[in-house]
Design a protein around this motif. Structure first.
Motif, PDB file in Angstrom:
ATOM      1  N   PHE A 190      -4.565  -0.761  -3.890  1.00 58.98           N
ATOM      2  CA  PHE A 190      -5.118  -1.516  -2.764  1.00 58.98           C
ATOM      3  C   PHE A 190      -5.770  -0.584  -1.748  1.00 58.98           C
ATOM      4  O   PHE A 190      -6.984  -0.566  -1.584  1.00 58.98           O
ATOM      5  CB  PHE A 190      -4.009  -2.339  -2.102  1.00 58.98           C
ATOM      6  CG  PHE A 190      -4.429  -3.026  -0.826  1.00 58.98           C
ATOM      7  CD1 PHE A 190      -5.380  -4.031  -0.856  1.00 58.98           C
ATOM      8  CD2 PHE A 190      -3.860  -2.668   0.385  1.00 58.98           C
ATOM      9  CE1 PHE A 190      -5.774  -4.670   0.318  1.00 58.98           C
ATOM     10  CE2 PHE A 190      -4.243  -3.290   1.562  1.00 58.98           C
ATOM     11  CZ  PHE A 190      -5.205  -4.296   1.531  1.00 58.98           C
ATOM     12  N   LEU A 191      -4.972   0.218  -1.078  1.00 61.62           N
ATOM     13  CA  LEU A 191      -5.488   1.054  -0.006  1.00 61.62           C
ATOM     14  C   LEU A 191      -6.306   2.237  -0.526  1.00 61.62           C
ATOM     15  O   LEU A 191      -7.387   2.528   0.001  1.00 61.62           O
ATOM     16  CB  LEU A 191      -4.332   1.559   0.861  1.00 61.62           C
ATOM     17  CG  LEU A 191      -4.702   2.463   2.042  1.00 61.62           C
ATOM     18  CD1 LEU A 191      -5.648   1.747   2.987  1.00 61.62           C
ATOM     19  CD2 LEU A 191      -3.431   2.894   2.777  1.00 61.62           C
ATOM     20  N   THR A 192      -5.807   2.927  -1.537  1.00 63.15           N
ATOM     21  CA  THR A 192      -6.487   4.121  -2.048  1.00 63.15           C
ATOM     22  C   THR A 192      -7.926   3.827  -2.487  1.00 63.15           C
ATOM     23  O   THR A 192      -8.853   4.563  -2.118  1.00 63.15           O
ATOM     24  CB  THR A 192      -5.684   4.755  -3.195  1.00 63.15           C
ATOM     25  OG1 THR A 192      -4.359   5.068  -2.730  1.00 63.15           O
ATOM     26  CG2 THR A 192      -6.356   6.024  -3.698  1.00 63.15           C
ATOM     27  N   ILE A 246      -0.654   0.758   8.436  1.00 63.27           N
ATOM     28  CA  ILE A 246      -1.595   1.080   7.361  1.00 63.27           C
ATOM     29  C   ILE A 246      -2.655   2.086   7.804  1.00 63.27           C
ATOM     30  O   ILE A 246      -3.122   2.903   7.029  1.00 63.27           O
ATOM     31  CB  ILE A 246      -2.257  -0.197   6.817  1.00 63.27           C
ATOM     32  CG1 ILE A 246      -2.989   0.123   5.509  1.00 63.27           C
ATOM     33  CG2 ILE A 246      -3.198  -0.820   7.857  1.00 63.27           C
ATOM     34  CD1 ILE A 246      -3.458  -1.101   4.764  1.00 63.27           C
ATOM     35  N   PRO A 252      -0.395  -6.064   5.376  1.00 63.65           N
ATOM     36  CA  PRO A 252       0.000  -5.092   4.351  1.00 63.65           C
ATOM     37  C   PRO A 252       1.333  -4.427   4.640  1.00 63.65           C
ATOM     38  O   PRO A 252       1.650  -4.070   5.772  1.00 63.65           O
ATOM     39  CB  PRO A 252      -1.145  -4.069   4.390  1.00 63.65           C
ATOM     40  CG  PRO A 252      -2.290  -4.802   5.005  1.00 63.65           C
ATOM     41  CD  PRO A 252      -1.680  -5.724   6.002  1.00 63.65           C
ATOM     42  N   ASP A 259      -1.723   3.741  -4.794  1.00 69.13           N
ATOM     43  CA  ASP A 259      -1.704   2.290  -4.935  1.00 69.13           C
ATOM     44  C   ASP A 259      -3.031   1.775  -5.479  1.00 69.13           C
ATOM     45  O   ASP A 259      -3.981   2.534  -5.694  1.00 69.13           O
ATOM     46  CB  ASP A 259      -1.383   1.607  -3.596  1.00 69.13           C
ATOM     47  CG  ASP A 259      -2.493   1.787  -2.553  1.00 69.13           C
ATOM     48  OD1 ASP A 259      -3.493   2.470  -2.853  1.00 69.13           O
ATOM     49  OD2 ASP A 259      -2.344   1.248  -1.448  1.00 69.13           O
ATOM     50  N   PHE A 289       0.845  -1.191   0.000  1.00 65.77           N
ATOM     51  CA  PHE A 289       0.000   0.000   0.000  1.00 65.77           C
ATOM     52  C   PHE A 289       0.878   1.237   0.000  1.00 65.77           C
ATOM     53  O   PHE A 289       2.075   1.183   0.291  1.00 65.77           O
ATOM     54  CB  PHE A 289      -0.933   0.005   1.217  1.00 65.77           C
ATOM     55  CG  PHE A 289      -0.223   0.156   2.549  1.00 65.77           C
ATOM     56  CD1 PHE A 289      -0.013   1.407   3.112  1.00 65.77           C
ATOM     57  CD2 PHE A 289       0.224  -0.961   3.238  1.00 65.77           C
ATOM     58  CE1 PHE A 289       0.633   1.539   4.339  1.00 65.77           C
ATOM     59  CE2 PHE A 289       0.868  -0.850   4.466  1.00 65.77           C
ATOM     60  CZ  PHE A 289       1.073   0.409   5.017  1.00 65.77           C
ATOM     61  N   HIS A 305       4.117  -1.311   3.473  1.00 63.66           N
ATOM     62  CA  HIS A 305       4.207  -0.017   2.783  1.00 63.66           C
ATOM     63  C   HIS A 305       5.216  -0.137   1.648  1.00 63.66           C
ATOM     64  O   HIS A 305       6.328  -0.639   1.828  1.00 63.66           O
ATOM     65  CB  HIS A 305       4.627   1.084   3.752  1.00 63.66           C
ATOM     66  CG  HIS A 305       4.425   2.463   3.199  1.00 63.66           C
ATOM     67  ND1 HIS A 305       5.208   2.984   2.200  1.00 63.66           N
ATOM     68  CD2 HIS A 305       3.503   3.425   3.495  1.00 63.66           C
ATOM     69  CE1 HIS A 305       4.805   4.214   1.911  1.00 63.66           C
ATOM     70  NE2 HIS A 305       3.762   4.493   2.682  1.00 63.66           N
ATOM     71  N   ILE A 326      -9.316   0.871   8.906  1.00 62.71           N
ATOM     72  CA  ILE A 326      -9.234   2.010   7.986  1.00 62.71           C
ATOM     73  C   ILE A 326     -10.394   2.966   8.230  1.00 62.71           C
ATOM     74  O   ILE A 326     -10.208   4.203   8.278  1.00 62.71           O
ATOM     75  CB  ILE A 326      -9.236   1.523   6.528  1.00 62.71           C
ATOM     76  CG1 ILE A 326      -7.992   0.679   6.239  1.00 62.71           C
ATOM     77  CG2 ILE A 326      -9.290   2.715   5.564  1.00 62.71           C
ATOM     78  CD1 ILE A 326      -8.025   0.003   4.881  1.00 62.71           C
ATOM     79  N   ALA A 329      -3.638   5.419   5.809  1.00 57.73           N
ATOM     80  CA  ALA A 329      -4.999   5.570   5.302  1.00 57.73           C
ATOM     81  C   ALA A 329      -5.581   6.921   5.667  1.00 57.73           C
ATOM     82  O   ALA A 329      -6.240   7.572   4.851  1.00 57.73           O
ATOM     83  CB  ALA A 329      -5.886   4.447   5.852  1.00 57.73           C
TER      84      ALA A 329
END
Length: 298
Positions: free
Chosen positions: A160-162, A290, A186, A158, A154, A188, A226, A294
């Motif tokens: 995944f996270l975005t 994460i 996850p 990215d 992430f 970074h 998140i 986030a």
């Protein structure tokens, strides 16, 4: 090492590759290898040490030209959706073996091949199987190669996270993969890039590294974490994997798929780093959390 030594990074304009380039360029010259060399130019203060090079991992002659004179090579090329002649096997297997073989023939002393946690040549999933087969092909062609297996990565921009942050902000209800019990760790992307740079400066690196973040969470707990960090409350509903496969099948017909079948396959298995392999802390890297990232993205 002297910064005049040269490293070549295949996939150097990608999500992970461009971060590897940035870390290496602090002390070395770096060739940013991609099929579109104009994308490889960095605007940082290390720009003078960065050389964009146009090459295709499917073409032996261009690979040879790209690695000649380099002391180390990083292969961060990956494929998430098959199209035309670009298949998981051709990219993760054939092309990876080609880069490894030609690097050895050209006298490259270090090769880092980026794979992924969960790579398994016995898997029924074409994507996961190709990752495992690629590792074997690389080690056969370049026995001293180092395999790097990150957990799902992430970071800013990215895949995944975005998107998860965006969905959590917009939708009051989110579907889970299955019952949301798959475990994730996850990592970074910048932590992984820094670790790869340190591997290349390590006299005797290990054969395999697995990089996972500081927390192991179920998919549902990850979403709740998140949501807490971006300040929203949401409802999470289980959704069968068969439904996800159907959705991914039609999504892959879009120019930019929202989800792919290989991503669904990956969500069926735990994605955590094994304690039997060295990882971040062997390089003194404290992996980033994460949740706080986030919050920054959100």
């Amino acid at each position: 090492m002297n910064f005049l030594q040269t490293f070549a990074v295949f996939g150097g304009t990608g999500f992970l590759g461009r971060r590897v380039v940035r870390h290496l360029a602090r002390q070395h010259k770096v060739r940013v290898i991609s099929r579109h060399s104009e994308q490889g130019r960095d605007t940082s203060r290390e720009e003078a040490r960065i050389e964009p090079v146009q090459a295709d991992v499917n073409d032996g002659a261009s690979v040879r030209s790209a690695v000649t004179g380099a002391i180390g090579v990083v292969n961060a090329v990956s494929l998430y959706v098959e199209h035309g002649g670009q298949t998981f096997r051709s990219v993760h297997g054939d092309a990876a073996a080609r880069v490894a073989r030609i690097s050895r023939e050209c006298g490259v002393s270090r090769l880092v091949h980026v794979s992924g946690v969960g790579a398994d040549s016995r898997s029924r999933s074409p994507y996961i199987r190709s990752r495992g087969e690629g590792e074997k092909a690389v080690r056969a062609a370049f026995p001293a190669a180092t395999i790097v297996r990150p957990c799902v990565m992430f970071g800013p921009d990215d895949a995944f996270l975005t998107p998860l942050v965006g969905l959590l902000r917009k939708s009051p209800v989110l579907p889970l993969f299955g019952r949301g019990r798959t475990l994730l760790q996850p990592s970074h992307v910048d932590d992984v890039a820094e670790a790869i740079a340190r591997i290349l400066d390590t006299p005797k690196p290990a054969a395999i590294y697995e990089f996972g973040g500081p927390d192991i969470l179920s998919y549902e707990d990850l979403l709740r974490t998140i949501a807490t960090h971006i300040g929203v409350k949401r409802v999470f509903l289980p959704m069968p994997f068969a439904a996800w496969h159907a959705l991914a099948f039609f999504s892959e017909m879009l120019p930019q798929p929202l989800i792919t079948r290989n991503q669904v396959e990956l969500m069926k298995i735990d994605n955590i780093a094994s304690s039997q392999f060295p990882g971040f802390r062997d390089f003194g890297i404290e992996p980033q959390d994460i949740g706080h990232v986030a919050a920054a993205i959100g």
